[in-house]
Scaffold this motif. Structure first.
Motif, PDB file in Angstrom:
ATOM      1  N   ARG A   1       0.517  -3.956 -30.428  1.00 41.95           N
ATOM      2  CA  ARG A   1       1.211  -5.082 -29.790  1.00 41.95           C
ATOM      3  C   ARG A   1       0.183  -6.079 -29.240  1.00 41.95           C
ATOM      4  N   GLU A   2      -0.140  -7.084 -30.031  1.00 40.78           N
ATOM      5  CA  GLU A   2      -1.142  -8.053 -29.613  1.00 40.78           C
ATOM      6  C   GLU A   2      -0.676  -8.877 -28.421  1.00 40.78           C
ATOM      7  N   ASP A   3       0.647  -9.038 -28.282  1.00 36.90           N
ATOM      8  CA  ASP A   3       1.158  -9.790 -27.120  1.00 36.90           C
ATOM      9  C   ASP A   3       0.864  -9.069 -25.817  1.00 36.90           C
ATOM     10  N   LEU A   4       0.618  -7.754 -25.895  1.00 43.48           N
ATOM     11  CA  LEU A   4       0.251  -6.969 -24.719  1.00 43.48           C
ATOM     12  C   LEU A   4      -1.260  -6.756 -24.623  1.00 43.48           C
ATOM     13  N   GLY A   5      -1.976  -7.295 -25.590  1.00 43.64           N
ATOM     14  CA  GLY A   5      -3.425  -7.117 -25.604  1.00 43.64           C
ATOM     15  C   GLY A   5      -3.860  -5.807 -26.210  1.00 43.64           C
ATOM     16  N   ASN A   6      -2.952  -5.116 -26.875  1.00 47.85           N
ATOM     17  CA  ASN A   6      -3.282  -3.817 -27.469  1.00 47.85           C
ATOM     18  C   ASN A   6      -3.882  -4.035 -28.856  1.00 47.85           C
ATOM     19  N   THR A   7      -5.164  -4.373 -28.870  1.00 45.78           N
ATOM     20  CA  THR A   7      -5.841  -4.739 -30.121  1.00 45.78           C
ATOM     21  C   THR A   7      -6.739  -3.637 -30.667  1.00 45.78           C
ATOM     22  N   GLU A   8      -6.951  -2.600 -29.871  1.00 51.05           N
ATOM     23  CA  GLU A   8      -7.815  -1.513 -30.315  1.00 51.05           C
ATOM     24  C   GLU A   8      -6.982  -0.262 -30.598  1.00 51.05           C
ATOM     25  N   LYS A   9      -7.481   0.563 -31.495  1.00 47.77           N
ATOM     26  CA  LYS A   9      -6.768   1.780 -31.847  1.00 47.77           C
ATOM     27  C   LYS A   9      -6.579   2.668 -30.618  1.00 47.77           C
ATOM     28  N   GLY A  10      -5.350   3.129 -30.423  1.00 49.51           N
ATOM     29  CA  GLY A  10      -5.047   3.998 -29.294  1.00 49.51           C
ATOM     30  C   GLY A  10      -4.601   3.261 -28.039  1.00 49.51           C
ATOM     31  N   ASP A  11      -4.604   1.929 -28.077  1.00 49.92           N
ATOM     32  CA  ASP A  11      -4.228   1.162 -26.886  1.00 49.92           C
ATOM     33  C   ASP A  11      -2.768   1.390 -26.481  1.00 49.92           C
ATOM     34  N   GLY A  12      -1.903   1.638 -27.435  1.00 49.33           N
ATOM     35  CA  GLY A  12      -0.491   1.833 -27.104  1.00 49.33           C
ATOM     36  C   GLY A  12      -0.293   2.991 -26.138  1.00 49.33           C
TER      37      GLY A  12
ATOM     38  N   THR B   1       2.396  -2.429 -18.384  1.00 45.75           N
ATOM     39  CA  THR B   1       2.212  -2.001 -19.773  1.00 45.75           C
ATOM     40  C   THR B   1       1.248  -2.941 -20.502  1.00 45.75           C
ATOM     41  N   GLY B   2       0.357  -2.373 -21.296  1.00 48.36           N
ATOM     42  CA  GLY B   2      -0.534  -3.170 -22.137  1.00 48.36           C
ATOM     43  C   GLY B   2      -1.899  -3.416 -21.515  1.00 48.36           C
ATOM     44  N   ARG B   3      -2.906  -3.579 -22.390  1.00 43.75           N
ATOM     45  CA  ARG B   3      -4.286  -3.804 -21.932  1.00 43.75           C
ATOM     46  C   ARG B   3      -4.396  -5.074 -21.076  1.00 43.75           C
ATOM     47  N   TYR B   4      -3.773  -6.171 -21.530  1.00 41.32           N
ATOM     48  CA  TYR B   4      -3.857  -7.425 -20.782  1.00 41.32           C
ATOM     49  C   TYR B   4      -3.330  -7.275 -19.360  1.00 41.32           C
ATOM     50  N   ASN B   5      -2.187  -6.643 -19.219  1.00 41.84           N
ATOM     51  CA  ASN B   5      -1.589  -6.518 -17.891  1.00 41.84           C
ATOM     52  C   ASN B   5      -2.408  -5.618 -16.970  1.00 41.84           C
ATOM     53  N   HIS B   6      -3.000  -4.573 -17.516  1.00 44.50           N
ATOM     54  CA  HIS B   6      -3.870  -3.735 -16.696  1.00 44.50           C
ATOM     55  C   HIS B   6      -5.101  -4.524 -16.235  1.00 44.50           C
ATOM     56  N   ARG B   7      -5.616  -5.366 -17.115  1.00 43.94           N
ATOM     57  CA  ARG B   7      -6.764  -6.206 -16.758  1.00 43.94           C
ATOM     58  C   ARG B   7      -6.374  -7.219 -15.683  1.00 43.94           C
ATOM     59  N   ARG B   8      -5.224  -7.855 -15.869  1.00 50.23           N
ATOM     60  CA  ARG B   8      -4.775  -8.864 -14.912  1.00 50.23           C
ATOM     61  C   ARG B   8      -4.447  -8.255 -13.546  1.00 50.23           C
ATOM     62  N   GLN B   9      -3.904  -7.059 -13.574  1.00 51.98           N
ATOM     63  CA  GLN B   9      -3.611  -6.390 -12.302  1.00 51.98           C
ATOM     64  C   GLN B   9      -4.894  -6.149 -11.526  1.00 51.98           C
ATOM     65  N   THR B  10      -5.942  -5.713 -12.209  1.00 57.34           N
ATOM     66  CA  THR B  10      -7.234  -5.491 -11.560  1.00 57.34           C
ATOM     67  C   THR B  10      -7.747  -6.773 -10.931  1.00 57.34           C
TER      68      THR B  10
END
Length: 314
Positions: free
Chosen positions: A70-81, A93-102
C-alpha cells in the motif's frame, strides 16, 4: 476524566483492565491537548474505544498482510504491511503514519519518544498508544467536527468510510450519558429524553444526540455531572439504580470468601446455564446485565456471610 469503573460501564466487562487504568489516568494529557472538554471527550473516547475493540487491545488483531504494497500508507518495502499494521488506541497504520506520529510527538513535548518507524510495536505501549490517538485526532483537525457534534465526519476522517458507524454512535451516546451523570441501566436514553423535554422513545436519534451535545458543551472540562436525581418514580424501569457500594472490608473469612466465590464464579455460570436451557430470559445473556448481577450478588453474599459467620472466624 472518567474513572476506570465508568469506562468499563460503557464498553463492557471484557475490556482490558490495564488499558482502562491507563485511559482513566490520562486526564492531564487530554487537558494539555484541549480534549478534556466534555463534548470533545465523549467523541474522542467513542472513537478510540471502537478502534481498540472496546479497550481490549492496542494492536490490530489482523496480521497486516492486507496492507502489503500500500504505497498510500508508505508501505514500499517488503514486509511493511505486517510490520506497520495498526498500533495504539486508534490503530495507526502504515510506515508514513508511524513516521509522522514520531515527528509530531517530538515536536509537541515528547522529544524522547521512540522512533516508531524503527520500532513500530512500541506505538502499542502506553503512553504512546494514547498519544498516537491524540496525534491522529489533532493532525486531522477532528476537534472542529466534535465542536459541532458531527460524528459522521469524525468517523470518515478516521476510518476513510463509515465502518462500524452505528457502533461508534452507540459508544458516543453511552459515554455522553455517563459524563452527564446517568447510570447505564435500562431506559437511560428515555430518562435523558424525559428530563430534556424530548419525545421519550428510548432511541438516540439526531435530536437526542444534538441535545446530548448541547448539555456536554455546558459542562466544565474534565467534570462529570453528579448522578441525575429523578423526580418521576412512577415506573420502576425508569429508576436510576445506584451503583453498588464497595464490599466493606471484613476480617471474617467466611463472609469475604463466600461472597467472592458465589458472586464472581457461580453467579455468571448459573446465569449462563439458565439462559442456555431457557430457564431465564435471553436478556440475562447480555454481558452488561451479567456484570451488574454479579456485582450485586457478590456484595450481598459477602454482607450476609459476614453476619452469619461464627464469632471464632475472626
Amino acid at each position: 476524566m472518567l474513572t476506570e469503573a465508568q469506562l468499563r460501564a460503557v464498553v463492557g466487562r471484557r475490556a482490558s483492565a490495564a488499558i482502562l487504568r491507563k485511559v482513566a489516568a490520562s486526564g492531564d494529557i487530554l487537558a494539555r491537548f484541549d480534549l478534556a472538554r466534555s463534548h470533545r471527550l465523549a467523541q474522542f473516547l467513542a472513537q478510540i474505544a471502537y478502534e481498540s475493540a472496546r479497550f481490549r487491545t492496542t494492536t490490530e488483531y489482523a496480521s497486516g498482510a492486507a496492507y502489503e504494497g500500500r504505497e498510500d500508507l508508505g508501505n514500499t518495502e517488503k514486509g511493511d504491511g505486517v510490520r506497520f499494521k495498526g498500533h495504539g488506541l486508534i490503530q495507526t497504520t502504515g510506515r508514513y503514519n508511524h513516521r509522522r506520529q514520531t515527528a509530531w510527538l517530538r515536536a509537541n513535548g515528547f522529544p524522547g519518544c521512540p522512533d516508531f518507524e524503527v520500532e513500530p510495536d512500541k506505538a502499542s505501549d502506553f503512553p504512546w498508544a494514547l498519544l498516537g490517538a491524540v496525534w491522529y485526532w489533532q493532525s486531522r483537525g477532528l476537534s472542529a467536527y466534535a465542536d459541532r457534534g458531527d460524528i459522521e465526519m469524525i468517523t470518515r476522517r478516521i476510518n476513510g468510510g463509515l465502518n462500524g458507524y452505528q457502533d461508534r454512535i452507540d459508544l458516543y451516546v453511552r459515554f455522553a450519558l455517563v459524563i452527564l451523570g446517568y447510570e447505564l441501566t435500562k431506559g437511560a436514553i428515555k430518562r435523558f429524553q424525559q428530563a430534556a423535554g424530548l419525545v421519550a422513545d428510548d432511541i438516540a436519534g439526531p435530536k437526542t444526540r444534538a441535545e446530548l451535545h448541547r448539555q456536554l458543551e455546558a459542562l466544565p472540562p474534565l467534570m462529570a455531572a453528579e448522578p441525575v436525581q429523578e423526580t418521576d418514580m412512577s415506573a420502576a424501569k425508569d429508576i436510576i439504580y445506584p451503583k453498588p457500594s464497595p464490599v466493606r472490608q471484613t476480617s471474617k473469612a467466611h463472609g469475604a470468601a463466600g461472597g467472592g466465590i458465589f458472586g464472581t464464579v457461580l453467579t455468571p455460570m448459573l446465569i449462563g446455564l439458565g439462559v442456555k436451557f431457557g430457564l431465564l430470559p435471553a436478556a440475562f445473556g447480555d454481558p452488561d446485565v451479567q456484570q451488574t448481577l454479579t456485582v450485586v450478588v457478590t456484595a450481598l453474599s459477602a454482607w450476609i456471610g459476614t453476619y452469619i459467620a461464627p464469632k471464632n472466624a475472626e
